[in-house]
Enzyme design. Sequence first.
Site: not given
Ligand code: ZN
Length: 503
Positions: A294, A268, A264-265
């Site tokens: 996101e 980003h 997830h990170e």
């Molecule tokens: Zn996030």
Amino acid sequence: METKFQELKTRLLEVNDISAAAGLLHWDQSTYMPPGGAAARARQMATLGRLSHEKFTDPAIGKLLDALEPYQKSLPYDSDEASLLRLTRRRYERAIKIPAEFTAEVTNHTSESFQVWTEARPANDFERVRPYLEKTLEYSRQSANFFPGYDHIADPLIEPRDYGMKAADVKRVFAELRQELVPIVSAITSQEPADDSCLHQHFPEEKQLAFGLDIAQKFGYDMSRGRQDKTHHPFMTKFSLGDVRITTRTKENFLGDALFSTLHETGHALYEQGIRMDFEGTPLARGTSSGVHESQSRLWENIVGRSRRFWNHFYPQLQSAFPEQFGDVPIDVFYRAINKVERSLIRTNADEVTYNLHVMLRFDFELALLEGQLEIKDLPNAWRERFEADFGIVPPDDKDGVLQDVHWYFGLIGGSFQGYTLGNILGAQFFAAATEAHPEVPSEIENGEFQTLHDWLKENLYQHGSKYTAPEIVERATGTPLSIQPYMTYLRTKYGELYDLTG
Ligand code: ZN
């Protein structure tokens, strides 16, 4: 004109540098700082916040922007210079409406509130943070009221995160999505739940971190411009385009936490690392909105990282990293386990199907709190009731209820959550557009290759940073405005293979 433009850029660079220093203090606070540093750290961050605010709202910046207006008008709309001036003007007009003392006070308050929350949450003690949260709500209302003339009091709070969307727009999209999602959630959760016991074994921390970081690099995360550290509540942060960091947390008795939060990170971080280097130090050098940001974390975490094709390639590697744990577990069992849909308590651990219901609950509470329909003291109870209505289960405590998310304890109430669901929707929309342009993307994923997908995202999204607003970049990259259809198609296809969705 050239000189004035350069002077503006120099001033913006100073603002950027002070903010980056504050970001580094925050990163340190969340990773390595001993608890004893909290009070001084709060003060230091407030000081830097005040300095950058003062520098950015210096009337000299306003004069430069005025003087550069004819220059801006003489340039094509999508030239870098015009875009920089347009974005700076928008931010400047907003910033001068917020007094510097107010910003410093809020920074100071939220730092203290955050520190109290880190102790109150494990202690399951809502009462301890309640006075802080009440103050936060007051600050949130005050903040909105610096921008009179709004349609909804949440609009000015949504604006800096998801420019181009108002509370009414978000409500409309959420209502549309909710209508489609609820029957799917009911259909799935009325069936035999997936067995995810294979994920709940002992997994040594070091091996977990190594496996996650290896995939992050295969996605394209550049470690010469990044690093990973441990924290309580994983996040990505950037101090320059050459220093984009991710954080993660591990649970030795559950594989899913560190692995998927790392992916997830990483999503980003790929966005930030993909921004054009010549934007460095300018307001253009960051992702354009929380929803679009996101969309990238969710795309890499879920659409890629929880796909069958991805694991067709990586599961044998996971098996060799953890032979005792996965040696006898067939890929089908593992795949179902990582895509288990259930009515669960924690938003950050929620599956793709129920996740948005967690977000809608928070978004609705933010509106109700700001409107004055709901008081902080009634929030824990309201949370339990709404949770039961939406999920059919009652949170046993506040720790895994109203205390679970950092957002309200380390920032204002309002505008903090809609980006997650907008991101889910947009992630599917970007992925569908990339796959339409390059039909080989899915088979490349199956070979553990991500270059074509990463390149398409860099070309159409990442490189532009904040040059285009979210609605502009969505339209440019995908050819249509935000639409829930690609997301619903994605969910129906994927979960239709795992469950009977006919209800
Ligand atoms: Zn996030």
